[in-house]
Motif scaffolding. Structure first.
Motif, PDB file in Angstrom:
ATOM      1  N   ASP A 166       0.708  -1.301  -0.046  1.00  0.00           N
ATOM      2  CA  ASP A 166      -0.211  -0.171   0.092  1.00  0.00           C
ATOM      3  C   ASP A 166       0.996   1.224  -0.038  1.00  0.00           C
ATOM      4  OD1 ASP A 166      -1.774   2.157   0.339  1.00  0.00           O
ATOM      5  OD2 ASP A 166      -2.543   1.386   2.372  1.00  0.00           O
ATOM      6  N   GLY A 167       0.849   1.887  -1.288  1.00  0.00           N
ATOM      7  CA  GLY A 167       1.644   3.152  -1.301  1.00  0.00           C
ATOM      8  C   GLY A 167       1.332   4.336  -0.625  1.00  0.00           C
ATOM      9  N   SER A 168       0.154   4.487  -0.166  1.00  0.00           N
ATOM     10  CA  SER A 168      -0.552   5.694   0.320  1.00  0.00           C
ATOM     11  C   SER A 168      -0.240   5.620   1.564  1.00  0.00           C
ATOM     12  CB  SER A 168      -2.247   5.123   0.038  1.00  0.00           C
ATOM     13  OG  SER A 168      -2.521   4.458   1.024  1.00  0.00           O
ATOM     14  N   SER A 169       0.321   4.614   2.406  1.00  0.00           N
ATOM     15  CA  SER A 169       0.656   4.486   3.721  1.00  0.00           C
ATOM     16  C   SER A 169       2.327   5.292   3.763  1.00  0.00           C
ATOM     17  CB  SER A 169       0.537   3.258   4.240  1.00  0.00           C
ATOM     18  OG  SER A 169      -0.606   2.889   4.544  1.00  0.00           O
ATOM     19  N   ILE A 170       2.773   5.274   2.584  1.00  0.00           N
ATOM     20  CA  ILE A 170       4.336   5.859   2.843  1.00  0.00           C
ATOM     21  C   ILE A 170       4.183   7.619   2.138  1.00  0.00           C
ATOM     22  CG2 ILE A 170       6.467   5.532   1.806  1.00  0.00           C
ATOM     23  CD1 ILE A 170       5.422   3.089   3.128  1.00  0.00           C
ATOM     24  N   ARG A 171       4.506   8.275   3.286  1.00  0.00           N
ATOM     25  CA  ARG A 171       4.556   9.553   2.787  1.00  0.00           C
ATOM     26  C   ARG A 171       5.620  10.137   1.450  1.00  0.00           C
ATOM     27  NH1 ARG A 171       3.931  13.618   6.590  1.00  0.00           N
ATOM     28  NH2 ARG A 171       6.270  14.262   6.244  1.00  0.00           N
ATOM     29  N   GLY A 172       4.669  10.709   0.880  1.00  0.00           N
ATOM     30  CA  GLY A 172       5.451  11.302  -0.709  1.00  0.00           C
ATOM     31  C   GLY A 172       5.112  10.137  -1.619  1.00  0.00           C
ATOM     32  N   PHE A 173       4.482   9.046  -1.402  1.00  0.00           N
ATOM     33  CA  PHE A 173       4.474   8.167  -2.556  1.00  0.00           C
ATOM     34  C   PHE A 173       3.129   8.323  -3.699  1.00  0.00           C
ATOM     35  CE2 PHE A 173       7.630   4.202  -1.813  1.00  0.00           C
ATOM     36  CZ  PHE A 173       8.631   4.994  -2.069  1.00  0.00           C
ATOM     37  N   THR A 174       1.803   7.600  -3.092  1.00  0.00           N
ATOM     38  CA  THR A 174       0.877   7.751  -3.772  1.00  0.00           C
ATOM     39  C   THR A 174      -0.228   8.098  -2.865  1.00  0.00           C
ATOM     40  OG1 THR A 174       0.157   5.280  -3.268  1.00  0.00           O
ATOM     41  CG2 THR A 174       1.444   6.065  -5.348  1.00  0.00           C
ATOM     42  N   PRO A 175      -1.274   8.918  -3.384  1.00  0.00           N
ATOM     43  CA  PRO A 175      -2.576   9.116  -2.696  1.00  0.00           C
ATOM     44  C   PRO A 175      -3.524   7.789  -2.548  1.00  0.00           C
ATOM     45  CG  PRO A 175      -2.905   9.800  -4.933  1.00  0.00           C
ATOM     46  CD  PRO A 175      -1.367   9.271  -4.828  1.00  0.00           C
ATOM     47  N   GLN A 176      -4.406   7.887  -1.535  1.00  0.00           N
ATOM     48  CA  GLN A 176      -5.320   6.710  -1.161  1.00  0.00           C
ATOM     49  C   GLN A 176      -5.819   6.291  -2.158  1.00  0.00           C
ATOM     50  OE1 GLN A 176      -7.432   7.373   2.456  1.00  0.00           O
ATOM     51  NE2 GLN A 176      -8.878   5.695   2.036  1.00  0.00           N
ATOM     52  N   ARG A 177      -6.438   6.991  -3.411  1.00  0.00           N
ATOM     53  CA  ARG A 177      -7.210   6.502  -4.561  1.00  0.00           C
ATOM     54  C   ARG A 177      -6.447   5.805  -5.361  1.00  0.00           C
ATOM     55  NH1 ARG A 177      -6.129  12.151  -5.185  1.00  0.00           N
ATOM     56  NH2 ARG A 177      -5.362  12.710  -7.036  1.00  0.00           N
ATOM     57  N   GLU A 178      -4.996   5.946  -5.344  1.00  0.00           N
ATOM     58  CA  GLU A 178      -4.507   4.799  -6.235  1.00  0.00           C
ATOM     59  C   GLU A 178      -3.038   4.592  -5.362  1.00  0.00           C
ATOM     60  OE1 GLU A 178      -1.962   8.311  -8.342  1.00  0.00           O
ATOM     61  OE2 GLU A 178      -3.957   8.603  -9.466  1.00  0.00           O
ATOM     62  N   SER A 179      -3.265   3.351  -4.426  1.00  0.00           N
ATOM     63  CA  SER A 179      -2.649   3.223  -3.511  1.00  0.00           C
ATOM     64  C   SER A 179      -1.549   1.978  -3.863  1.00  0.00           C
ATOM     65  CB  SER A 179      -3.324   2.799  -2.051  1.00  0.00           C
ATOM     66  OG  SER A 179      -4.249   1.780  -2.453  1.00  0.00           O
ATOM     67  N   ASP A 180      -2.202   1.102  -4.640  1.00  0.00           N
ATOM     68  CA  ASP A 180      -1.183  -0.087  -4.731  1.00  0.00           C
ATOM     69  C   ASP A 180       0.102   0.129  -5.706  1.00  0.00           C
ATOM     70  OD1 ASP A 180      -2.978  -1.649  -3.391  1.00  0.00           O
ATOM     71  OD2 ASP A 180      -3.805  -2.532  -5.155  1.00  0.00           O
ATOM     72  N   LEU A 181       1.217  -0.179  -5.124  1.00  0.00           N
ATOM     73  CA  LEU A 181       2.510  -0.210  -5.690  1.00  0.00           C
ATOM     74  C   LEU A 181       3.320  -1.833  -5.893  1.00  0.00           C
ATOM     75  CD1 LEU A 181       4.100   3.016  -4.175  1.00  0.00           C
ATOM     76  CD2 LEU A 181       3.306   2.616  -6.544  1.00  0.00           C
ATOM     77  N   ARG A 182       4.072  -1.911  -6.674  1.00  0.00           N
ATOM     78  CA  ARG A 182       4.880  -3.151  -6.582  1.00  0.00           C
ATOM     79  C   ARG A 182       6.247  -3.141  -5.992  1.00  0.00           C
ATOM     80  NH1 ARG A 182       2.330  -6.910  -9.914  1.00  0.00           N
ATOM     81  NH2 ARG A 182       0.774  -6.128 -11.269  1.00  0.00           N
ATOM     82  N   LEU A 183       6.790  -4.206  -5.683  1.00  0.00           N
ATOM     83  CA  LEU A 183       8.048  -4.248  -5.006  1.00  0.00           C
ATOM     84  C   LEU A 183       8.904  -5.419  -5.549  1.00  0.00           C
ATOM     85  CD1 LEU A 183       9.483  -2.899  -2.660  1.00  0.00           C
ATOM     86  CD2 LEU A 183       8.724  -4.555  -1.208  1.00  0.00           C
ATOM     87  N   ALA A 184       9.859  -4.945  -6.203  1.00  0.00           N
ATOM     88  CA  ALA A 184      10.879  -5.975  -6.893  1.00  0.00           C
ATOM     89  C   ALA A 184      12.011  -6.058  -5.979  1.00  0.00           C
ATOM     90  CB  ALA A 184      11.201  -5.427  -8.266  1.00  0.00           C
ATOM     91  N   ILE A 185      12.622  -7.060  -6.089  1.00  0.00           N
ATOM     92  CA  ILE A 185      13.806  -7.825  -5.088  1.00  0.00           C
ATOM     93  C   ILE A 185      15.107  -7.189  -6.111  1.00  0.00           C
ATOM     94  CG2 ILE A 185      14.917  -9.365  -3.928  1.00  0.00           C
ATOM     95  CD1 ILE A 185      12.201  -8.502  -3.132  1.00  0.00           C
ATOM     96  N   ASP A 186      15.959  -6.431  -5.553  1.00  0.00           N
ATOM     97  CA  ASP A 186      17.319  -6.034  -6.251  1.00  0.00           C
ATOM     98  C   ASP A 186      18.388  -7.229  -5.654  1.00  0.00           C
ATOM     99  OD1 ASP A 186      19.768  -5.207  -7.025  1.00  0.00           O
ATOM    100  OD2 ASP A 186      19.607  -3.324  -6.330  1.00  0.00           O
ATOM    101  N   TRP A 187      18.371  -8.484  -6.251  1.00  0.00           N
ATOM    102  CA  TRP A 187      19.034  -9.579  -5.622  1.00  0.00           C
ATOM    103  C   TRP A 187      20.323  -9.555  -5.547  1.00  0.00           C
ATOM    104  CZ3 TRP A 187      16.218 -13.030  -3.467  1.00  0.00           C
ATOM    105  CH2 TRP A 187      14.786 -13.420  -3.937  1.00  0.00           C
ATOM    106  N   GLY A 188      21.002  -8.455  -6.215  1.00  0.00           N
ATOM    107  CA  GLY A 188      22.507  -7.961  -5.952  1.00  0.00           C
ATOM    108  C   GLY A 188      22.696  -7.628  -4.438  1.00  0.00           C
ATOM    109  N   ALA A 189      21.819  -6.666  -3.967  1.00  0.00           N
ATOM    110  CA  ALA A 189      21.919  -6.062  -2.614  1.00  0.00           C
ATOM    111  C   ALA A 189      21.247  -6.801  -1.459  1.00  0.00           C
ATOM    112  CB  ALA A 189      20.995  -4.690  -2.736  1.00  0.00           C
TER     113      ALA A 189
END
Length: 476
Positions: free
Chosen positions: A84-107
């Motif tokens: 839920d990106g809307s719970s992260i300050r500066g990311f997305t508003p509540q009406r478009e909350s979903d974001l994806r999370l990919a893994i940087d396997w090198g890190a």
């Protein structure tokens, strides 16, 4: 649950260091991402003693967030993680909350079980938009794309190492309770290099240094700093994204170790007035085919023209990017010339009040040191600002640019105005992200006293982005 029933991974510090250095070398060698992913997923599937994978990512202000995924779930679903990106300050508003999370396997990091718990692996994530494209407010992703682009187009490797100062204060959650107590209490009243082997500050430094070594930091030196209860633990340089990741891990390790010792590690730039503040001096260089492009034996201060042009571009944009390097109300207390603070927009090999310094170096270590950086700034934003400005920015026609009598803002309102009005910051971040970032900084500033005054106000700690929690913010 009885500990003898658990069978989670617990490695010695020696084995942790060996494994983490091997992964670090793979990252430095730019091993193909698909090959790295295959190796990591196979390892996780084959190692039954790992229970969870902690995925780390940072918001627009640089606050570190962590999500624990069950190992078996992650192995099956690593290509379809959402949050839920809307719970992260500066990311997305509540009406478009979903974001994806990919893994940087090198890190990928093995962490000491006595500090982070047994059976856990740490790995950094990349925030993606709903359609799988790069999310513009994930500055780590933006920085990684820029670094890769510079390598692909020019063969440049962007290198950085940071000298991160912090304080250790008495008691747990000292920052969160500052609005109740109005003060921080030292654990040590020594000074530069001065701390007895058994006192709390030295024990803290020793423990943090051990954890850093185990996690592949490749330490160089550690010591108490000038102010009481202040510390600095130095480690080797790395490619720019890895270097910024290391800053986030450094602060996480310090906070976790201090918490286990009943204390608080603080990276507020100026938590106590009257003593030196915390800086994050950022040492930078650019290399190509293994050659340091900043070095020139016969050059002025042994720097190449490439390096001097890089420095000139930083000086030209000094006021424009000041808010990105000093991102909080409290940070502007540190830019005080009475305490070795770098508030002058000039470059010098000797004057530590300069924004940019030229340290003594050789062909391997030749570098520029950007001194006007606070440790609470978003490390990915700092690296993007410094390198993109140094490589792609403009050079001013100000006479005697490198020694001109110009100064950085002494308050966040002036820094905000410079940031908003600058064309370069729109190029640097894009108009949308620039506006989001400025609005976040404006919101924090408006909750604090406009005049800094001579003592730290509760609000500049209470509404600080590294201290922030929903309850405190809603007390306004």
């Amino acid at each position: 649950m009885p500990t003898d029933l658990r069978d989670f991974l617990m490695l010695s510090y020696r084995e942790l260091e060996e494994r983490n250095l091997e992964v670090k070398q793979q990252r430095s060698d730019r091993v193909a991402p698909d090959k790295i992913q295959e190796m990591r997923l196979k390892y996780l599937a084959d190692e039954p003693r790992i229970k969870a994978v902690t995925v780390l990512f940072s918001d627009l202000e640089g606050r570190l967030h962590m999500l624990d995924y069950d190992k078996k779930f992650l192995v099956k679903s690593s290509d379809n993680l959402t949050f839920d990106g809307s719970s992260i300050r500066g990311f997305t508003p509540q009406r478009e909350s979903d974001l994806r999370l990919a893994i940087d396997w090198g890190a990928f990091y093995w962490a000491p079980s006595d500090i982070f718990g047994p059976g856990k692996i740490l790995v950094f994530g990349e925030v993606l938009d709903k359609d799988g494209s790069q999310f513009t407010a994930d500055i780590r992703g933006v920085l990684k794309a820029y670094s890769n682009d510079q390598f692909a187009k020019n063969g440049y490797t962007l290198n950085a190492a940071n000298e991160i100062e912090g304080f250790v204060f008495q008691g747990l959650d000292a920052e969160q309770r500052y609005h109740e107590t109005g003060k921080f209490e030292y654990v040590n009243t020594g000074g530069y290099y001065h701390s007895l082997p058994g006192d709390p500050l030295r024990q803290f430094i020793d423990t943090v240094a051990e954890v850093q070594r185990a996690m592949g930091f490749q330490n160089e030196k550690d010591h108490p700093e000038v102010a009481p209860s202040q510390f600095e633990i130095n480690y080797s340089y790395g490619e720019v994204v890895a270097a910024a990741d290391t800053i986030q891990l450094y602060k996480l390790i310090c906070r976790q170790v201090a918490h286990k010792m009943g204390m608080t590690a603080s990276f507020l730039p100026k938590p106590v007035v009257g003593v030196n503040g915390n800086g994050m001096h950022t040492n930078i260089s650019v290399s190509k085919d293994g050659k340091n492009l900043f070095w020139e034996e016969r050059g002025n201060e042994n720097l190449s023209e490439f390096a001097w042009t890089f420095a000139d571009r930083i000086l030209t944009a000094g006021n424009d990017i000041c808010l990105l390097l000093n991102s909080s109300v409290n940070a502007f207390r540190r830019l005080d010339p009475h305490f070795e603070a770098p508030n002058q927009i000039k470059v010098s090999a000797t004057d530590r009040g300069s924004m940019v310094r030229v340290p003594i170096g050789n062909e391997r270590s030749s570098r520029l040191e950007v001194r006007s950086v606070a440790p609470d700034a978003n490390p990915y934003m700092v690296m993007l600002s410094v390198f993109k400005t140094g490589l792609d920015g403009k050079v001013s026609d100000v006479a005697n640019l490198r020694q001109a009598e110009r100064y950085l803002p002494d308050n966040i309102y002036d820094a905000l105005a410079d940031f908003r009005n600058a064309e370069w910051t729109s190029t640097l971040l894009g108009a949308d992200v620039k506006e989001r970032y400025a609005d976040l900084k404006q919101g924090s500033a408006d909750r604090c006293a406009r005049q800094l005054g001579t003592f730290v106000k509760a609000q500049e700690v209470q509404y600080h982005h590294e201290v922030y929690n929903q309850y405190l913010w809603n007390l306004f």
